[in-house]
Design a protein around this motif. Sequence first.
Motif, PDB file in Angstrom:
ATOM      1  N   GLY A 204     -27.009  17.972  52.076  1.00 45.91           N
ATOM      2  CA  GLY A 204     -26.016  17.738  51.030  1.00 45.91           C
ATOM      3  C   GLY A 204     -24.763  17.069  51.574  1.00 45.91           C
ATOM      4  O   GLY A 204     -23.771  16.925  50.860  1.00 45.91           O
ATOM      5  N   LEU A 205     -24.820  16.659  52.843  1.00 44.01           N
ATOM      6  CA  LEU A 205     -23.627  16.073  53.466  1.00 44.01           C
ATOM      7  C   LEU A 205     -23.752  14.562  53.645  1.00 44.01           C
ATOM      8  O   LEU A 205     -23.040  13.961  54.452  1.00 44.01           O
TER       9      LEU A 205
ATOM     10  N   THR B  71     -27.159  26.141  54.471  1.00 45.48           N
ATOM     11  CA  THR B  71     -28.186  27.172  54.239  1.00 45.48           C
ATOM     12  C   THR B  71     -29.363  27.025  55.194  1.00 45.48           C
ATOM     13  O   THR B  71     -30.160  27.953  55.344  1.00 45.48           O
ATOM     14  N   GLY B  72     -29.508  25.840  55.790  1.00 46.65           N
ATOM     15  CA  GLY B  72     -30.694  25.578  56.627  1.00 46.65           C
ATOM     16  C   GLY B  72     -31.877  25.116  55.786  1.00 46.65           C
ATOM     17  O   GLY B  72     -32.939  24.803  56.320  1.00 46.65           O
TER      18      GLY B  72
ATOM     19  N   SER C 174     -28.378  25.282  41.819  1.00 47.19           N
ATOM     20  CA  SER C 174     -28.024  26.178  42.920  1.00 47.19           C
ATOM     21  C   SER C 174     -29.271  26.970  43.323  1.00 47.19           C
ATOM     22  O   SER C 174     -30.376  26.686  42.839  1.00 47.19           O
ATOM     23  N   CYS C 175     -29.121  27.918  44.225  1.00 42.91           N
ATOM     24  CA  CYS C 175     -30.237  28.792  44.619  1.00 42.91           C
ATOM     25  C   CYS C 175     -29.628  30.065  45.195  1.00 42.91           C
ATOM     26  O   CYS C 175     -28.410  30.121  45.422  1.00 42.91           O
TER      27      CYS C 175
ATOM     28  N   GLY D 119     -27.532  20.186  45.968  1.00 45.64           N
ATOM     29  CA  GLY D 119     -27.857  21.606  45.782  1.00 45.64           C
ATOM     30  C   GLY D 119     -29.307  21.915  46.124  1.00 45.64           C
ATOM     31  O   GLY D 119     -29.921  21.187  46.918  1.00 45.64           O
ATOM     32  N   GLY D 120     -29.842  23.007  45.534  1.00 42.79           N
ATOM     33  CA  GLY D 120     -31.220  23.405  45.810  1.00 42.79           C
ATOM     34  C   GLY D 120     -31.437  23.903  47.229  1.00 42.79           C
ATOM     35  O   GLY D 120     -32.574  24.040  47.688  1.00 42.79           O
ATOM     36  N   GLY D 121     -30.386  24.175  47.958  1.00 44.64           N
ATOM     37  CA  GLY D 121     -30.383  24.431  49.405  1.00 44.64           C
ATOM     38  C   GLY D 121     -29.225  23.602  49.937  1.00 44.64           C
ATOM     39  O   GLY D 121     -28.189  23.513  49.281  1.00 44.64           O
ATOM     40  N   GLY D 122     -29.407  22.963  51.071  1.00 41.48           N
ATOM     41  CA  GLY D 122     -28.305  22.136  51.590  1.00 41.48           C
ATOM     42  C   GLY D 122     -27.092  22.993  51.916  1.00 41.48           C
ATOM     43  O   GLY D 122     -27.231  24.074  52.497  1.00 41.48           O
TER      44      GLY D 122
END
Length: 315
Positions: free
Chosen positions: A85-86, A181-182, A247-248, A271-274
């Motif tokens: 996400g970066l 989050t990995g 989100s998650c 999102g979704g992680g990241g």
Amino acid sequence: MTATVTATAPGKLIILGEHAVVYGKPAVALAIDRRMRCTLSKASDATVNGRPLDVTKQPYIGNMMRHSPFPIRAETESSIPSGSGLGSSAALSTAFLKALNRLKGDDVDDKRLAEDAFLIEYEAQGRASPLDTSASTHGMGIALNGPEDSGDHLWDISKNGNTWSVRDIKIPKMTLVVGYTGIHAPTGPLVEKVRRYRNKCRFAVDMVNEIGKITLDGINALKKNDLVTLGKLMTDDHKLLSILGVSCNELNKLVNTSLRYSYGAKLTGAGGGGSMIALTDCPEKVCESISMRGGTPFVVRTGEPGAMIEKDRFK
Ligand code: MEV
């Protein structure tokens, strides 16, 4: 003739407005001190980091190589985790094209670079906005579709009936902690998820509009250096993004734990992680909380320069 060129470009974080920006709403992104480095030279065969180019695994590089008049040997090196996400893919496209233009002897301005890198993203990822590639090209802070008084106008980019105006935005001194989050989360499927939800449901259209309003308020708060209001808006934005389904659990955990020591926190990027970000005066405490909940924290420096040539060597 230039034989080998190295260019670098920064990753980014989005303070407000991701996903809604795809539909022409405003958004704010900052370049961060994590960069992608691409070293390119002309070659007899296309290779990436010493291996033959595999377009199925490297679609972005495949697309850029297709636009090159000659095969390229490419070496890439990055301190931006991929799928975090970066902005790793935007930084890759921007740094690669910056180096390729120099290798070809083309004098390309920032607007063209941001636009070309955006088209590469669009081709590889599907629907997208020019937010990430403009942030990576210009560096510092940018607002897309911000009001006229939000900053100097840099360029406009249009695609599929949307036009995004890109402005340089002055960012007050502030400390942001990233919590990764990995979980590797590619952008394309998340943008597609929002598109489907928005097409099907009036409520999702309202959520996207609401994110647009929050972002305009955030641009105002940034101008006044009002971190309390900005933080609250970031947390509100996270709630809306959660309702939109991007989100998650892992992101929510890291956001919630950061809020104890922050002005506000939210997911950043697709999102979704990241990753998530927290705006804080207590970076050590936020980093500790993120680590305790299984995330990887780091404090980011903003005010980073955009894409640049680091080195070119002549025959
Ligand atoms: C991804 O960093 C930001 C999104 O808004 C997609 C885009 O703007 O292209 C989710």
